[in-house]
Design an enzyme around this catalytic site. Structure first.
Site, PDB file in Angstrom:
ATOM      1  N   ARG A  49      42.354  54.615  32.875  1.00 51.08           N
ATOM      2  CA  ARG A  49      41.254  55.346  32.244  1.00 51.08           C
ATOM      3  C   ARG A  49      40.817  56.490  33.135  1.00 51.08           C
ATOM      4  NH1 ARG A  49      37.335  51.948  32.547  1.00 51.08           N
ATOM      5  NH2 ARG A  49      36.273  53.059  34.220  1.00 51.08           N
ATOM      6  N   TYR A 102      33.901  72.870  10.984  1.00 57.88           N
ATOM      7  CA  TYR A 102      34.721  71.739  10.568  1.00 57.88           C
ATOM      8  C   TYR A 102      33.811  70.563  10.192  1.00 57.88           C
ATOM      9  CZ  TYR A 102      37.441  67.474  11.388  1.00 57.88           C
ATOM     10  OH  TYR A 102      37.996  66.231  11.287  1.00 57.88           O
ATOM     11  N   ASP A 175      35.823  76.506  19.765  1.00 57.12           N
ATOM     12  CA  ASP A 175      36.886  75.662  19.209  1.00 57.12           C
ATOM     13  C   ASP A 175      38.051  76.585  18.878  1.00 57.12           C
ATOM     14  OD1 ASP A 175      38.593  74.132  17.625  1.00 57.12           O
ATOM     15  OD2 ASP A 175      36.960  72.996  16.721  1.00 57.12           O
ATOM     16  N   LYS A 200      46.612  69.274  16.180  1.00 59.65           N
ATOM     17  CA  LYS A 200      46.992  70.364  15.297  1.00 59.65           C
ATOM     18  C   LYS A 200      48.124  71.188  15.915  1.00 59.65           C
ATOM     19  CE  LYS A 200      43.494  68.880  12.770  1.00 59.65           C
ATOM     20  NZ  LYS A 200      42.676  68.035  13.635  1.00 59.65           N
TER      21      LYS A 200
END
Length: 380
Positions: A49, A102, A175, A200
């Protein structure tokens, strides 16, 4: 030595494995690491982690591609956004967001962050004066921009927004998912943090979910890294490896996405079943000049409004064959969707509600003539 984008995409953070000589970074599929002595982890790795060599390779590559100093990879784009928000903001703070953000970003602010005391105002990020008016002095900590926006393809002037945000002692967060670092690099234009859904264009093959934050501010990067570990929504090693594999072809893929999108936008602009085409590469687009100034090309995303209203828009979405009816975007395959009932359904009834006649295309890298024929059939 300074390298070009495509060279960085293939080599940054991806030196051959020193033990075996493997030219592709290995997948370190491990949760923990042997330590040489108490308090002496090897190369700083103690628990995956906190750090993993495969994720580190991706993070170094992302930072290089965006011109930043710190890159951080997350389990999803929204995990990245949530970590950023909780790092920078506290109860009582305020954020300016795009008025066509979004749907997932809107949901994060309106349904999650607002419950723990962070307020937001939606503003047209393509209008610097509207953004300036939405800022609340002393309270606004972030100006959040998408450019191009999702799904209306609005264009924000990054340099102008950076100046406005910094005057108010706020951060400008961009973004950059729709553009990808190949087409646009916001940090060089004054942004403080870049956000990606690496699901994406960065990953590019619709086979992995991920997100990223990149900054050139080392102190801010250290804070974000601390919260990445403390909150724990990290990118797993196999996901990091898949994303790195996709990055290697990002430049050539984006060129093909743009080639196909330009042809499709021109075709749609002259079609009687289409009332409006939203694509920043068209000279009539209100953000065309700004996009031409700050982007290499205009991207692979197109939205358009159906002349017959919502019923016609839904029928078009249901009628394509090569354009797959699906959410998400940025993969090698072409996708079509109805934002009002799919990706942006959570914004219904809010200031961010999208037009009911809107259709969004993620233009893939298939043969352009085949895609045009598919749309011709659906529109007919």
């Amino acid at each position: 030595m300074s390298y070009g984008f495509e060279t960085l995409a293939i080599h940054a953070g991806q030196e051959p494995d020193p033990r075996t000589g493997a030219v592709i970074p290995p997948i370190f599929q491990t949760s923990t690491y042997a330590q040489d002595a108490v308090g002496s982890p090897r190369l700083g790795y103690e628990y995956s982690r906190s750090g993993n060599p495969t994720r580190d390779a991706l993070q170094e590559c992302l930072a290089a591609l965006e011109g930043g100093t710190v890159g951080l990879a997350f389990a999803s784009g929204l995990a990245a956004e949530d970590t950023l928000l909780r790092t920078v903001c506290a109860p009582g703070d305020h954020v300016v967001i795009p008025d066509d953000a979004y749907g997932g970003t809107y949901r994060l602010f309106a349904r999650v962050a607002q419950r723990w005391g962070v307020d937001w105002t939606a503003a047209k990020v393509s209008d610097p004066d509207a953004v300036r008016a939405a800022i609340q002095p002393g309270r606004t900590k972030i100006v959040w921009a998408e450019t191009p926006t999702n799904p209306l393809l609005g264009i924000a002037d990054i340099a102008a927004l950076a100046g406005i945000a910094h005057e108010a002692s706020a951060l400008l967060v961009v973004d950059n998912t729709f553009a990808s670092p190949y087409l646009q690099q916001p940090l060089g234009l004054g942004a403080d943090v870049v956000v990606h859904s690496t699901t994406k264009y960065v990953g590019g093959h619709s086979d992995v979910v991920g997100g990223a934050l990149i900054t050139a501010d080392t102190a801010l990067g250290d804070e974000l890294r601390y919260h990445q570990n403390a909150m724990g929504a990290i990118n797993g090693p196999f996901d990091a490896w898949l994303t790195l594999r996709g990055i290697k072809t990002l430049g050539v893929r984006m060129d093909r996405h743009c080639d196909n999108a330009e042809r499709i936008a021109a075709f749609l602009s002259g079609h009687p079943a289409v009332s409006q085409v939203l694509y920043p590469g068209l000279p009539e687009h209100p953000g065309h000049e700004v996009a031409a100034k700050q982007m290499r090309r205009f991207g692979g995303m197109i939205s358009f409004r159906a002349a017959g209203g919502e019923e016609a828009a839904v029928k078009i979405c249901n009628s394509t064959e090569l354009f797959v009816l699906a959410e998400s975007l940025g993969g090698v395959e072409s996708l079509i969707e109805h934002p009002g009932q799919m990706t942006h359904a959570s914004a219904a009834g809010s200031p961010l509600e999208v037009p009911a006649d809107l259709v969004r295309l993620s233009v893939g890298i298939e043969t352009a003539d085949d895609l045009l024929a598919d749309l011709e059939r659906a529109l007919g």
